[in-house]
Scaffold this motif. Structure first.
Motif, PDB file in Angstrom:
ATOM      1  N   ILE A   1       9.953  17.619  10.479  1.00 31.61           N
ATOM      2  CA  ILE A   1       8.481  17.486  10.438  1.00 31.61           C
ATOM      3  C   ILE A   1       7.855  18.617  11.273  1.00 31.61           C
ATOM      4  CG2 ILE A   1       6.506  16.036  11.136  1.00 31.61           C
ATOM      5  CD1 ILE A   1       8.351  13.561  10.646  1.00 31.61           C
ATOM      6  N   GLY A   2       8.386  18.808  12.487  1.00 35.04           N
ATOM      7  CA  GLY A   2       7.868  19.854  13.365  1.00 35.04           C
ATOM      8  C   GLY A   2       7.977  21.229  12.703  1.00 35.04           C
ATOM      9  N   LYS A   3       9.140  21.470  12.110  1.00 32.97           N
ATOM     10  CA  LYS A   3       9.400  22.773  11.478  1.00 32.97           C
ATOM     11  C   LYS A   3       8.405  23.011  10.335  1.00 32.97           C
ATOM     12  CE  LYS A   3      13.486  25.388  10.323  1.00 32.97           C
ATOM     13  NZ  LYS A   3      14.854  25.312   9.846  1.00 32.97           N
ATOM     14  N   ARG A   4       8.211  21.974   9.527  1.00 35.45           N
ATOM     15  CA  ARG A   4       7.293  22.107   8.386  1.00 35.45           C
ATOM     16  C   ARG A   4       5.886  22.480   8.852  1.00 35.45           C
ATOM     17  NH1 ARG A   4       5.544  17.588   6.327  1.00 35.45           N
ATOM     18  NH2 ARG A   4       7.496  16.482   6.749  1.00 35.45           N
ATOM     19  N   HIS A   5       5.475  21.955  10.006  1.00 36.34           N
ATOM     20  CA  HIS A   5       4.122  22.258  10.491  1.00 36.34           C
ATOM     21  C   HIS A   5       4.093  23.492  11.406  1.00 36.34           C
ATOM     22  CE1 HIS A   5       1.897  18.720   9.041  1.00 36.34           C
ATOM     23  NE2 HIS A   5       3.032  18.054   9.184  1.00 36.34           N
ATOM     24  N   GLY A   6       5.262  24.028  11.702  1.00 39.54           N
ATOM     25  CA  GLY A   6       5.323  25.243  12.520  1.00 39.54           C
ATOM     26  C   GLY A   6       5.148  25.008  14.012  1.00 39.54           C
ATOM     27  N   LEU A   7       5.423  23.768  14.495  1.00 38.55           N
ATOM     28  CA  LEU A   7       5.379  23.501  15.942  1.00 38.55           C
ATOM     29  C   LEU A   7       6.738  22.961  16.406  1.00 38.55           C
ATOM     30  CD1 LEU A   7       1.921  21.762  16.621  1.00 38.55           C
ATOM     31  CD2 LEU A   7       2.493  24.171  16.859  1.00 38.55           C
ATOM     32  N   THR A   8       7.016  23.199  17.685  1.00 36.54           N
ATOM     33  CA  THR A   8       8.286  22.710  18.242  1.00 36.54           C
ATOM     34  C   THR A   8       8.114  21.278  18.739  1.00 36.54           C
ATOM     35  OG1 THR A   8       8.786  24.947  18.941  1.00 36.54           O
ATOM     36  CG2 THR A   8      10.014  23.191  20.047  1.00 36.54           C
ATOM     37  N   VAL A   9       9.128  20.447  18.511  1.00 40.03           N
ATOM     38  CA  VAL A   9       9.111  19.084  19.055  1.00 40.03           C
ATOM     39  C   VAL A   9      10.327  18.920  19.968  1.00 40.03           C
ATOM     40  CG1 VAL A   9       9.044  16.614  18.533  1.00 40.03           C
ATOM     41  CG2 VAL A   9       8.026  18.235  16.921  1.00 40.03           C
ATOM     42  N   ALA A  10      10.058  18.607  21.240  1.00 39.06           N
ATOM     43  CA  ALA A  10      11.146  18.373  22.204  1.00 39.06           C
ATOM     44  C   ALA A  10      11.370  16.863  22.323  1.00 39.06           C
ATOM     45  CB  ALA A  10      10.753  18.945  23.556  1.00 39.06           C
ATOM     46  N   ASN A  11      12.571  16.474  22.715  1.00 42.28           N
ATOM     47  CA  ASN A  11      12.858  15.040  22.818  1.00 42.28           C
ATOM     48  C   ASN A  11      13.515  14.693  24.150  1.00 42.28           C
ATOM     49  OD1 ASN A  11      12.313  13.776  20.027  1.00 42.28           O
ATOM     50  ND2 ASN A  11      13.443  15.648  19.539  1.00 42.28           N
ATOM     51  N   VAL A  12      12.932  13.706  24.824  1.00 40.38           N
ATOM     52  CA  VAL A  12      13.575  13.106  26.003  1.00 40.38           C
ATOM     53  C   VAL A  12      13.242  11.632  25.887  1.00 40.38           C
ATOM     54  CG1 VAL A  12      11.550  13.794  27.402  1.00 40.38           C
ATOM     55  CG2 VAL A  12      13.591  12.957  28.529  1.00 40.38           C
ATOM     56  N   PHE A  13      14.253  10.784  25.870  1.00 40.83           N
ATOM     57  CA  PHE A  13      13.917   9.400  25.520  1.00 40.83           C
ATOM     58  C   PHE A  13      14.960   8.384  25.974  1.00 40.83           C
ATOM     59  CE2 PHE A  13      16.782   9.075  21.834  1.00 40.83           C
ATOM     60  CZ  PHE A  13      17.027  10.406  21.586  1.00 40.83           C
ATOM     61  N   HIS A  14      14.499   7.105  25.868  1.00 40.99           N
ATOM     62  CA  HIS A  14      15.342   5.969  26.240  1.00 40.99           C
ATOM     63  C   HIS A  14      16.277   5.682  25.050  1.00 40.99           C
ATOM     64  CE1 HIS A  14      12.377   5.702  29.396  1.00 40.99           C
ATOM     65  NE2 HIS A  14      11.434   5.274  28.586  1.00 40.99           N
ATOM     66  N   ALA A  15      17.387   6.417  24.977  1.00 37.55           N
ATOM     67  CA  ALA A  15      18.237   6.365  23.788  1.00 37.55           C
ATOM     68  C   ALA A  15      18.833   4.969  23.579  1.00 37.55           C
ATOM     69  CB  ALA A  15      19.349   7.406  23.918  1.00 37.55           C
ATOM     70  N   GLY A  16      19.198   4.314  24.665  1.00 36.74           N
ATOM     71  CA  GLY A  16      19.837   3.007  24.550  1.00 36.74           C
ATOM     72  C   GLY A  16      18.937   1.987  23.885  1.00 36.74           C
ATOM     73  N   ASP A  17      17.626   2.134  24.059  1.00 35.01           N
ATOM     74  CA  ASP A  17      16.668   1.195  23.467  1.00 35.01           C
ATOM     75  C   ASP A  17      16.109   1.698  22.135  1.00 35.01           C
ATOM     76  OD1 ASP A  17      16.619  -0.721  25.548  1.00 35.01           O
ATOM     77  OD2 ASP A  17      15.388   0.612  26.759  1.00 35.01           O
ATOM     78  N   GLY A  18      16.521   2.886  21.703  1.00 34.80           N
ATOM     79  CA  GLY A  18      15.943   3.469  20.483  1.00 34.80           C
ATOM     80  C   GLY A  18      14.468   3.790  20.658  1.00 34.80           C
ATOM     81  N   ASN A  19      14.054   3.998  21.911  1.00 31.25           N
ATOM     82  CA  ASN A  19      12.633   4.270  22.206  1.00 31.25           C
ATOM     83  C   ASN A  19      12.423   5.781  22.334  1.00 31.25           C
ATOM     84  OD1 ASN A  19      10.346   3.187  24.886  1.00 31.25           O
ATOM     85  ND2 ASN A  19       9.961   4.266  22.994  1.00 31.25           N
ATOM     86  N   LEU A  20      11.845   6.347  21.264  1.00 29.36           N
ATOM     87  CA  LEU A  20      11.687   7.806  21.180  1.00 29.36           C
ATOM     88  C   LEU A  20      10.442   8.296  21.913  1.00 29.36           C
ATOM     89  CD1 LEU A  20      12.331   8.176  17.351  1.00 29.36           C
ATOM     90  CD2 LEU A  20      13.965   8.600  19.189  1.00 29.36           C
ATOM     91  N   HIS A  21      10.553   9.477  22.517  1.00 25.56           N
ATOM     92  CA  HIS A  21       9.380  10.149  23.074  1.00 25.56           C
ATOM     93  C   HIS A  21       9.381  11.601  22.612  1.00 25.56           C
ATOM     94  CE1 HIS A  21       8.130   6.808  25.351  1.00 25.56           C
ATOM     95  NE2 HIS A  21       8.977   6.915  26.359  1.00 25.56           N
ATOM     96  N   PRO A  22       9.035  11.846  21.336  1.00 20.97           N
ATOM     97  CA  PRO A  22       8.966  13.245  20.907  1.00 20.97           C
ATOM     98  C   PRO A  22       7.749  13.911  21.550  1.00 20.97           C
ATOM     99  CG  PRO A  22       9.009  11.708  19.032  1.00 20.97           C
ATOM    100  CD  PRO A  22       8.723  10.908  20.249  1.00 20.97           C
TER     101      PRO A  22
END
Ligand code: FAD
Length: 412
Positions: free
Chosen positions: A278-299
């Protein structure tokens, strides 16, 4: 954000610690007390307050109750609702009510649970009884290093699939690694595609054996290296990098827009691939740091606020990410709440009947919608244009739609 015609009620000065009761393992505080201060207050006695939002140096316990906040360690310890035993609250007409008690196990429907996470739409919280948790005897913090985000996601499923629930499992991708290395220098390898922080805690007995099992699982599922924090200094360094990661983004981008969505953790690999696309299609970078164990994303969508086109794109990416979360069986927010921004999205997630039921509960506490109007619930009129096009239904008037002060309540 106040709506038109609103006044802001500032709770920051409600910062008193009213009582510490170590026998019952509770602390009673004002809503303006900063989350981390609670732990600092009782740490020397061997206790802490378990929900630890990454914002815990700044956010208040009142905000935490309103948002039902979580944090890295909620994977094992649960979110705010599991750590609040009672509260005092002012209703919209000024009546003071108390809910809960300084012990668990009150019979009857859980009104306290209803208030927790109601985002200030039910009442103004003025006192909170929090549960204190004994500090673990020992903690082991592992850092898995990966050549692909997918492998790191596989590790998360593998550990949980083996019946192990770590205290925390947090992931940072390559972009986040570069940002935290610039700002905080935790020693994460810059050529890694992802790192996974896995913390185990509990009694010393048996912890080492569990750590060895986890280390093996991490390697089997694709970690090229697994490092272990050798002492408290190294452990603190890793956690600082995780908890201050959002701020570190300033090193690589003028601004960011953080999304907060949840997906079943088994869907992590495909949704993270989709977010990158999605980020690539719009030409912006999306970084990810998140609560992986809970499946809680923070793009974190990186953009330049001085470029209106980028602002527009950031919003579009955020919406597509939310759509993806819902499509994959997830939800709109893990912890940052619905607020105003996502209110219209609620009709994507819930039927009109479900939303009416929630409004009926709100009416019991806040009949005239005076408290935080415009938050959580789609607005009448606007709902008709909502993404699902579900028209709003009549809000049922209850017979006596009001909370009353508790008679037998707790002496707070
Ligand atoms: C960098 C960063 C990292 C974050 N990490 C996490 C995380 O790991 N986990 C997490 O859960 N959240 C996280 N958040 C989100 C946020 O910190 C939490 O939602 C937090 O609980 C908000 O607390 P606050 O004191 O800032 O509340 P505010 O933002 O001031 O208020 C939040 C809501 O609560 C209501 N409210 C506040 N006080 C009261 C009261 N006394 N009575 C009734 N309603 C009240 C407000 O009206 C508002 O609707 C993060 C935010 C940032 C900026």
């Amino acid at each position: 954000i106040p709506q038109d015609g609103s006044v802001i009620i500032e709770m920051a000065r409600f910062k008193e610690v009213h009582e510490v009761d170590l026998i019952n393992r509770t602390i009673t505080v004002g809503p303006g007390v900063i989350n981390l201060r609670i732990t600092e207050h009782v740490n020397a006695e061997g206790y802490h307050y378990a929900p630890d939002p990454s914002s815990q140096k700044a956010c208040t316990i009142g905000g935490n109750v309103a948002e039902n906040s979580g944090g890295p360690h909620t994977l094992k310890y649960g979110v705010t609702v599991n750590h609040v035993l009672g509260l005092e609250m002012v209703l919209a007409d000024g009546e003071l009510v108390t809910l809960g008690a300084n012990h668990f196990g009150l019979p009857g429907p859980d009104l306290l649970g209803l208030v927790t996470g109601s985002e200030g739409t039910f009442g103004i919280i003025t006192k909170i009884i929090c549960r204190l948790t004994a500090n673990p005897e020992k903690a082991v913090t592992l850092l898995g290093i990966y050549k692909s985000v997918r492998d790191a996601c596989e590790s998360v499923s593998s550990i949980i699939g083996h019946g192990i629930i770590p205290a925390a499992m947090e992931m940072l991708d390559k972009i986040m690694i570069s940002a935290v290395e610039k700002a905080l220098k935790p020693g994460f390898p810059l050529d890694a595609e992802a790192v996974l922080i896995v913390e185990l805690d509990g009694l010393s007995d048996g912890l080492e054996k569990e750590a060895q099992v986890v280390e093996k699982l991490l390697k089997e599922s694709g970690a090229t290296t697994v490092n272990r924090a050798s002492d408290e200094v190294e452990r603190a360094k890793i956690w600082r990098a995780r908890k201050e990661a959002f701020g570190a983004i300033g090193q690589i981008s003028p601004s960011y827009y953080v999304q907060d969505g949840v997906i079943p953790r088994s869907k992590l690999p495909e949704v993270l691939d989709e977010i990158a696309a999605i980020g690539k299609r719009h030409g912006l970078t999306v970084a990810n740091v998140f609560h992986a164990g809970d499946g809680n994303l923070h793009p974190l969508i990186l953009y330049d606020y001085e470029k209106p086109q980028e602002v527009e794109k950031a919003h579009a990416i955020g919406e597509e990410i939310l759509s993806s979360c819902i499509r994959h069986g997830g939800t709109l927010s893990g912890e940052h709440g619905i607020g105003i921004e996502k209110a219209e999205w609620m009709s994507e997630l819930y039927s009109a009947n479900s939303l009416d039921n929630m409004q009926n509960v709100r009416v019991l506490f806040n009949p005239e919608n005076l408290l935080n109007p415009g938050k959580i619930f789609p607005q009448p009129g606007r709902c008709a244009e909502s993404k699902s096009g579900t028209p709003p239904q009549q809000i049922l008037a209850l017979n006596k739609p009001k909370m009353v002060a508790s008679k037998s309540g707790i002496a707070l």
